[in-house]
Motif scaffolding. Structure first.
Motif, PDB file in Angstrom:
ATOM      1  N   LEU A 197      13.261 114.073 -97.530  1.00 27.68           N
ATOM      2  CA  LEU A 197      14.584 114.657 -97.313  1.00 27.68           C
ATOM      3  C   LEU A 197      14.875 115.779 -98.313  1.00 27.68           C
ATOM      4  O   LEU A 197      15.590 116.738 -98.001  1.00 27.68           O
ATOM      5  N   ARG A 200      14.270 119.417 -97.285  1.00 29.72           N
ATOM      6  CA  ARG A 200      15.129 120.114 -96.335  1.00 29.72           C
ATOM      7  C   ARG A 200      15.803 121.329 -96.969  1.00 29.72           C
ATOM      8  O   ARG A 200      16.072 121.354 -98.162  1.00 29.72           O
ATOM      9  N   ASP A 201      16.055 122.317 -96.121  1.00 29.00           N
ATOM     10  CA  ASP A 201      16.872 123.483 -96.492  1.00 29.00           C
ATOM     11  C   ASP A 201      16.244 124.340 -97.580  1.00 29.00           C
ATOM     12  O   ASP A 201      16.948 124.977 -98.370  1.00 29.00           O
ATOM     13  N   ARG A 202      14.917 124.373 -97.622  1.00 24.01           N
ATOM     14  CA  ARG A 202      14.246 125.312 -98.521  1.00 24.01           C
ATOM     15  C   ARG A 202      14.354 126.723 -97.944  1.00 24.01           C
ATOM     16  O   ARG A 202      14.259 126.915 -96.728  1.00 24.01           O
ATOM     17  N   ALA A 278       7.744 123.323 -95.541  1.00 26.41           N
ATOM     18  CA  ALA A 278       9.206 123.256 -95.658  1.00 26.41           C
ATOM     19  C   ALA A 278       9.811 124.618 -95.974  1.00 26.41           C
ATOM     20  O   ALA A 278      10.968 124.880 -95.636  1.00 26.41           O
ATOM     21  N   LEU A 303      12.542 118.038 -91.045  1.00 26.33           N
ATOM     22  CA  LEU A 303      13.020 119.071 -91.963  1.00 26.33           C
ATOM     23  C   LEU A 303      13.994 120.025 -91.285  1.00 26.33           C
ATOM     24  O   LEU A 303      14.750 120.722 -91.959  1.00 26.33           O
ATOM     25  N   GLY A 304      13.970 120.056 -89.955  1.00 28.82           N
ATOM     26  CA  GLY A 304      14.863 120.946 -89.214  1.00 28.82           C
ATOM     27  C   GLY A 304      14.297 122.324 -88.986  1.00 28.82           C
ATOM     28  O   GLY A 304      15.042 123.256 -88.649  1.00 28.82           O
ATOM     29  N   ARG A 349      18.919 128.672 -90.220  1.00 32.44           N
ATOM     30  CA  ARG A 349      19.916 127.715 -90.712  1.00 32.44           C
ATOM     31  C   ARG A 349      20.604 126.997 -89.548  1.00 32.44           C
ATOM     32  O   ARG A 349      20.879 125.799 -89.624  1.00 32.44           O
ATOM     33  N   ALA A 352      18.202 124.459 -88.194  1.00 29.31           N
ATOM     34  CA  ALA A 352      18.058 123.362 -89.155  1.00 29.31           C
ATOM     35  C   ALA A 352      19.203 122.358 -89.013  1.00 29.31           C
ATOM     36  O   ALA A 352      18.982 121.145 -89.016  1.00 29.31           O
ATOM     37  N   GLN A 356      18.084 118.655 -87.826  1.00 30.05           N
ATOM     38  CA  GLN A 356      18.260 117.587 -88.817  1.00 30.05           C
ATOM     39  C   GLN A 356      19.225 116.521 -88.301  1.00 30.05           C
ATOM     40  O   GLN A 356      18.985 115.318 -88.464  1.00 30.05           O
ATOM     41  N   TYR A 359      17.416 114.444 -85.697  1.00 32.34           N
ATOM     42  CA  TYR A 359      16.460 113.514 -86.316  1.00 32.34           C
ATOM     43  C   TYR A 359      17.184 112.321 -86.923  1.00 32.34           C
ATOM     44  O   TYR A 359      16.783 111.167 -86.726  1.00 32.34           O
ATOM     45  N   ASP A 360      18.243 112.580 -87.641  1.00 30.49           N
ATOM     46  CA  ASP A 360      18.976 111.494 -88.298  1.00 30.49           C
ATOM     47  C   ASP A 360      19.590 110.528 -87.275  1.00 30.49           C
ATOM     48  O   ASP A 360      19.701 109.327 -87.537  1.00 30.49           O
TER      49      ASP A 360
END
Length: 382
Positions: A197, A200-202, A278, A303-304, A349, A352, A356, A359-360
Motif C-alpha cells: 500500500l 501507491r501514489d508514487r 509503482a 496500486l491504481g 491520478r 489511480a 484503488q 481494489y479495496d
C-alpha cells in the motif's frame, strides 16, 4: 451463529494467501472462527482420501460451516481453467481463479485473440475437449474467484533471534491445540500488505517498466518488447527486459523455437521491479501463459496504475469494468504509444483514485474472504 472456517494447509498454496489473509482478518474482527489444520486432517471435514492424496499445486482445501450447513470448498488458482486440477467432484463448491463463463456455462472453448495461429491453440483445443468430457458433469459446482493476488510473502525475513522466538511459539501452539499456528503468518501478511500500500501514489519517474519472459506466445511478447524499444529510441523512459524461456508444446512455440542467443532483449534496466513499476506512467502486460492472470498485473491494479494489456480472457466474480483498464487487441502493440500519450499526470491520478477504490472494495483480503463465505453458504455475495 458465527461461521467456522478450517483451512487444511500444505506446502504449495501460496497463490491463495490473499484469501488466507482475509480469513485471518475476519477472525481477528470476530466475524468468523478460523483455524488451520494439517492437510491429512481434511478427512474429518468430509474430504475424500483421493483429494487428500492429490498432488496439490495452487489448490487449497477449505471447510466452511455455520449451524447445520457444511461446505467442502476447493480453491483453485491455477493459471487458467485449462490447467485446473481435475478434482471438482470432491468439492461442494469449487472456486476457480481461471474462470471463463463460455467454458463453464456454455460448455465451449474459443481461443480469444485474432492474432493467434492454429498451432498456438491446437493443444488448448484438445485440452478443453478432454476437460469437458471428464469434468463437465460437475460444472454446476464451479464459481468464479479472483485474479491471483500480488505476492503476499515478505521479501525479507526476520532476524535469527526473532525467528527462534517464532519457532518456539509455533511448537507451543501445535502441542497445546493440534492446530497449525497462523498468528505469525498473519503478522507477516499485514507487514507485506502495508509495504504494498505504501507504493501507491508514487509520481511517474518512468514511462513503462516491464520484467518479462518468453513464457506464453513468444512471438507476441517479442513484438511488445520491440515496440517498447522503438519508444525508447523516441525518448520515452522505458525499462524493459524479456528473458529466455524454453519453448513449450502448450502454446505451439516448440514447433518454431526462437534463437536463444537473441535473449535477453533489454532496454534500460529493471532493478527493484515493484518499486519501479509503482513509479511508472503506464503498466503494460502481455497475456499470461494459458491466458492466465499475472500477479504483477494484479499488483498494478492494487496500486491504481493505468494499465494497457491484452484483453482478459478470464473472469473474476465481479465485473472487471469496475477497474479502468485499456485493452490491447492488436498483434503489433501499436496502441502502447497512444496509451502513453493520453496518460497525463492528471489522468494518471484520476485512474489511480478509481482503481484503488475498486481494489479495496473487491480484492482487499477481507473482501475476498467475505465473497467466499457468502458463496459457500449460499448467501448473497457482498
Amino acid at each position: 451463529m458465527t461461521p467456522e472456517v478450517a483451512w487444511f494447509r500444505h506446502g504449495h498454496d501460496h497463490r491463495n494467501f490473499l484469501l488466507r489473509h482475509g480469513f485471518m482478518r475476519l477472525h481477528r474482527a470476530g466475524a468468523i472462527r478460523y483455524r488451520e489444520r494439517p492437510l491429512a486432517s481434511a478427512a474429518s471435514a468430509g474430504f475424500s482420501e483421493a483429494v487428500l492424496a492429490h498432488p496439490h499445486r495452487h489448490t487449497s482445501l477449505i471447510a466452511v460451516s455455520r449451524s447445520s450447513t457444511r461446505r467442502r470448498c476447493i480453491v483453485d488458482s491455477e493459471d487458467s481453467f485449462l490447467c485446473m486440477a481435475g478434482i471438482i467432484e470432491h468439492a461442494d463448491v469449487y472456486f476457480c481463479a481461471g474462470y471463463n463463463r463460455a467454458f463453464f456455462i456454455d460448455r465451449r472453448f474459443s481461443a480469444p485473440y485474432g492474432w493467434l495461429e492454429p498451432q498456438e491453440t491446437a493443444f488448448y483445443e484438445r485440452r478443453a475437449a478432454a476437460l469437458l468430457e471428464r469434468q463437465a458433469a460437475y460444472f454446476d459446482r464451479v464459481r468464479p474467484f479472483v485474479p491471483i493476488g500480488p505476492n503476499a510473502e515478505r521479501r525479507r525475513g526476520p532476524g535469527p533471534l526473532v525467528q527462534t522466538m517464532r519457532n518456539g511459539y509455533d511448537k507451543l501452539v501445535r502441542r497445546l491445540s493440534g492446530d497449525e499456528p497462523w498468528f505469525v503468518a498473519y503478522l507477516d501478511f499485514e507487514a507485506r500488505y502495508r509495504e504494498l500500500l505504501a507504493l501507491r501514489d508514487r509520481p511517474p519517474l518512468h514511462d513503462v517498466v516491464l520484467l518479462d519472459t518468453l513464457w506464453g506466445w513468444p512471438r507476441h511478447r517479442v513484438a511488445l518488447h520491440r515496440e517498447l524499444a522503438k519508444l525508447a529510441e523516441r525518448g520515452r523512459a522505458i525499462h524493459a527486459r524479456l528473458n529466455w524461456a524454453e519453448p513449450s508444446e502448450w502454446d505451439g512455440s516448440a514447433a518454431a523455437p526462437l534463437d536463444k542467443a537473441a535473449f535477453p532483449m533489454a532496454v534500460g534496466a529493471v532493478a527493484d521491479y515493484e518499486t519501479m513499476l509503482a513509479a511508472s506512467r503506464l503498466a503494460v502486460f502481455a497475456s499470461g501463459f494459458h491466458w492466465g492472470w499475472r500477479n504483477i498485473m494484479t499488483l498494478a491494479m492494487m496500486l491504481g496504475l493505468p494499465i494497457f494489456a491484452d484483453r482478459a480472457f478470464l473472469e473474476p466474480w465481479f465485473d472487471l469494468s469496475r477497474f479502468e483498464i485499456s485493452w490491447n487487441d492488436e498483434a503489433g502493440w501499436a496502441g502502447v504509444e497512444e496509451a502513453l500519450a493520453r496518460t497525463t499526470d492528471a489522468e494518471r491520478r484520476r485512474i489511480a483514485a478509481r482503481n484503488q477504490a475498486a481494489y479495496d472494495a473487491l480484492m482487499a483480503p477481507e473482501k475476498v474472504a467475505e465473497y467466499v463465505l457468502a458463496t459457500a453458504l449460499d448467501e448473497a455475495a457482498p
